[in-house]
Design an enzyme around this catalytic site. Structure first.
Site, short mmCIF file in Angstrom:
data_model
loop_
_atom_site.label_atom_id
_atom_site.label_comp_id
_atom_site.label_asym_id
_atom_site.label_seq_id
_atom_site.Cartn_x
_atom_site.Cartn_y
_atom_site.Cartn_z
N SER A 52 0.83 -1.20 0.00
CA SER A 52 0.00 0.00 0.00
C SER A 52 0.86 1.26 0.00
O SER A 52 1.57 1.53 -0.96
CB SER A 52 -0.96 -0.04 1.20
OG SER A 52 -1.95 0.94 1.09
N HIS A 90 -7.41 -5.87 0.62
CA HIS A 90 -6.24 -5.06 0.94
C HIS A 90 -5.48 -5.60 2.16
O HIS A 90 -4.24 -5.62 2.16
CB HIS A 90 -6.68 -3.62 1.20
CG HIS A 90 -5.60 -2.61 1.02
ND1 HIS A 90 -4.96 -2.41 -0.18
CD2 HIS A 90 -5.02 -1.74 1.90
CE1 HIS A 90 -4.04 -1.45 -0.05
NE2 HIS A 90 -4.06 -1.04 1.20
#
Length: 417
Positions: free
Chosen positions: A191, A392
């Site tokens: 990320s 995620h």
């Protein structure tokens, strides 16, 4: 039974380092009841990363690195494995791991031996280094500023992920190379860890020569296709001036541990609000999230961040561009020589790049990651995770991350040696 169990764990950890939210975990367990969790999970939730790695018999080193603007960063190292490749070797390939927003090196460790990426890399034969960005639990130090010093030290928090990529990463990467003697390393970024790598090499293109590969795990750069409703909350932050927030003393995100403890104990224990908290915590397929590990995950995350990191992402969402931090026009002219911030020049990022993405990732939409791939000059692979519900947080917390992602990742990295 709970008191006896928790007391035993606390006695064992009394002289050990404490995790970021150890106090909260103790309150959470009192409210929730510790019987549903193993004593190992409870102990791991209370230990900081140095003690946690040592508990499982792995070699561990903590290194301090000072940036050119006087932030003191703590870098963690697992130099070799415990069960395999378990002797010092100066010729080991080096893997550097960088965490995402609000996070720390714990992201790659808390799943434990046999599951967490840092341990798997060490067992596979890598010299493993883990970064901690300025302002998180392990890097809350500065030569002159106190992160908890109130209004007189607010300048500690005047940074976004631009500074992390442009100022933190260069000195850390140089330190790792100097310490290991290896001229190149593999970079794994989750990320924001991917964001900062792009910042590093676009602003300092000479660093491209210091990497074998860039393993981008759900890299956050573009937000053109993203439809996550929570981003509608984040995006307006661009309109909130930096000076206004700092005047109000709103400088750190998820760093108020007293509020975090109060909210979680009172709203994340049982009932509808507990389901909501679990959704915030995981936001994915519950089949692949081990709820018995909740205290462990909450003990180590979130690890803190500057409000400017969030604002910078808000700017990216609004502009649909990957560009430097947008100040007021007058300050932009002072900093950049122009009234608007320049885009990061992704043509300068020439490291062989592997884009790993999940189709169910709401934070880093796979279409945005492929858009990023179209902007980069040396994409060696675009690799979707096989499980379609992979999201995620599965990149760091998914119970099947090894089979879905890590084994392939390690295979790719070894192809360079």
């Amino acid at each position: 039974m709970f008191c006896l169990l928790l007391t035993c764990v606390l006695v064992a950890a009394a002289s050990a380092g404490r995790s970021p939210h150890a106090d909260y975990v103790e309150e959470y367990l009192k409210a929730k009841g510790a019987g549903r969790y193993s004593d190992n999970i409870i102990e791991d939730a209370l230990l900081d990363i140095p003690e946690l790695v040592a508990k499982y018999g792995y070699p561990f080193e903590a290194h301090s690195v000072t940036t050119t603007d006087a932030y003191i960063l703590e870098v963690h190292r697992i130099p070799h494995g415990r069960d395999q490749n378990n002797t010092p070797n100066p010729n080991k390939p080096v893997a550097f791991l960088m965490h995402g927003l609000y996070s720390s090196s714990a992201d790659f460790i808390v799943l434990g031996p046999g599951s967490a990426l840092a341990y798997l890399l060490a067992e596979a034969g890598f010299d493993v280094w883990l970064g901690n960005a300025r302002g998180n639990y392990y890097s809350r130090r500065h030569q002159t500023l106190n992160p908890d010093g109130g209004r007189r030290d607010l300048d500690f928090w005047r940074f976004s992920w631009d500074e992390i990529g442009n100022l933190d990463l260069p000195v850390v990467i140089d330190y790792v190379i100097a310490t290991t003697g290896q001229p190149k390393l593999h970079y794994i970024g989750h990320s924001q860890g991917g964001t900062t790598f792009l910042v590093l090499n676009s602003l300092n293109p000479e660093y491209n020569e210091k990497f074998h590969s860039f393993q981008a795990l759900a890299p956050a750069a573009f937000f053109i296709y993203n439809e996550d409703p929570s981003y509608r909350i984040l995006a307006p932050l661009e309109a909130v001036l930096e000076d206004t927030l700092f005047a109000l003393g709103v400088v750190e995100i998820l760093g108020n541990r007293e509020f975090f403890t109060w909210f979680s104990v009172n709203f994340c224990v049982d009932g509808v609000t507990a389901d909501f908290c679990n959704e915030i915590l995981y936001r994915g397929d519950p089949e692949f999230y081990n709820t018995t590990m909740t205290p462990l995950l909450l003990g180590h995350a979130p690890a803190g961040a500057s409000i400017l990191q969030m604002i910078h992402y808000g700017q990216s969402i609004n502009s649909k561009k990957f560009r430097r931090f947008n100040y007021l026009p007058i300050k932009n002219i002072e900093v950049y020589g122009r009234p608007t911030p320049p885009d990061y020049d992704l043509n300068r990022v020439t490291v062989p790049t592997y884009l790993h993405y999940g189709y169910a990732d709401l934070q880093a939409d796979y279409r945005d990651i492929n858009y990023l791939g179209d902007m980069l000059p040396n994409v060696a692979g675009r690799i979707p995770v096989p499980r379609e519900s992979f999201n995620h947080l599965d990149f760091i917390w998914g119970i099947d991350a090894k089979a879905q992602l890590y084994d392939k990742l390690i295979e790719i990295m070894f192809s360079y040696h």
